[in-house]
Design a protein around this motif. Sequence first.
Motif, short mmCIF file in Angstrom:
data_model
loop_
_atom_site.label_atom_id
_atom_site.label_comp_id
_atom_site.label_asym_id
_atom_site.label_seq_id
_atom_site.Cartn_x
_atom_site.Cartn_y
_atom_site.Cartn_z
N ASN A 80 3.50 -1.69 -1.11
CA ASN A 80 2.94 -2.78 -1.93
C ASN A 80 2.06 -3.72 -1.12
N ALA A 81 2.19 -3.71 0.18
CA ALA A 81 1.32 -4.51 1.04
C ALA A 81 0.01 -3.78 1.35
N GLY A 82 -0.13 -2.56 0.83
CA GLY A 82 -1.35 -1.79 1.06
C GLY A 82 -1.37 -1.09 2.40
N LYS A 83 -0.22 -1.04 3.06
CA LYS A 83 -0.15 -0.43 4.39
C LYS A 83 0.66 0.86 4.38
N GLY A 84 1.02 1.32 3.20
CA GLY A 84 1.78 2.56 3.09
C GLY A 84 0.84 3.75 3.14
N ALA A 85 1.08 4.68 2.30
CA ALA A 85 0.26 5.89 2.25
C ALA A 85 -1.12 5.59 1.67
N LYS A 86 -2.06 6.40 2.06
CA LYS A 86 -3.43 6.29 1.54
C LYS A 86 -3.43 6.39 0.01
N TYR A 87 -2.58 7.25 -0.54
CA TYR A 87 -2.52 7.47 -1.99
C TYR A 87 -2.13 6.18 -2.73
N THR A 88 -1.15 5.46 -2.22
CA THR A 88 -0.66 4.28 -2.94
C THR A 88 -1.50 3.03 -2.68
N LYS A 89 -2.31 3.06 -1.65
CA LYS A 89 -3.09 1.88 -1.28
C LYS A 89 -3.95 1.35 -2.43
N THR A 90 -4.54 2.25 -3.20
CA THR A 90 -5.41 1.84 -4.31
C THR A 90 -4.70 1.89 -5.66
N ARG A 91 -3.39 2.12 -5.64
CA ARG A 91 -2.64 2.25 -6.89
C ARG A 91 -1.48 1.24 -6.96
N ARG A 92 -1.69 0.09 -6.37
CA ARG A 92 -0.66 -0.95 -6.34
C ARG A 92 -0.71 -1.81 -7.59
N PRO A 93 0.41 -2.44 -7.94
CA PRO A 93 1.69 -2.36 -7.26
C PRO A 93 2.43 -1.07 -7.60
N VAL A 94 3.35 -0.72 -6.73
CA VAL A 94 4.20 0.45 -6.98
C VAL A 94 5.61 -0.05 -7.27
#
Length: 89
Positions: A33-47
């Motif tokens: 959720n901080a945008g520092k996880g996987a590349k996939y989730t970076k643009t799909r927040r929040p998770v």
Amino acid sequence: MGEIFYFYVLKCADGTFYGGYTTDVGERVATHNAGKGAKYTKTRRPVRLLYAEAFSERHDALSAEWHFKHQTRADKEAFLTAHQVDWQK
């Protein structure tokens, strides 16, 4: 006692699912959720965390992650439903 390894499933803001592996679920979700996880989730927040399963062996958690990631969307939905996860909210 040994370390615990987790396979987890997130629901992204765009409705897609993300499967991952970690030793600390709460910290890992916060990282996503901080945008520092996987590349996939970076643009799909929040998770949002939907599911987590603990394993005593790292290999087993990684195997669960691999199998989840290689399923169709319908099979991922069936997996979550079978584990009593209300993924539709």
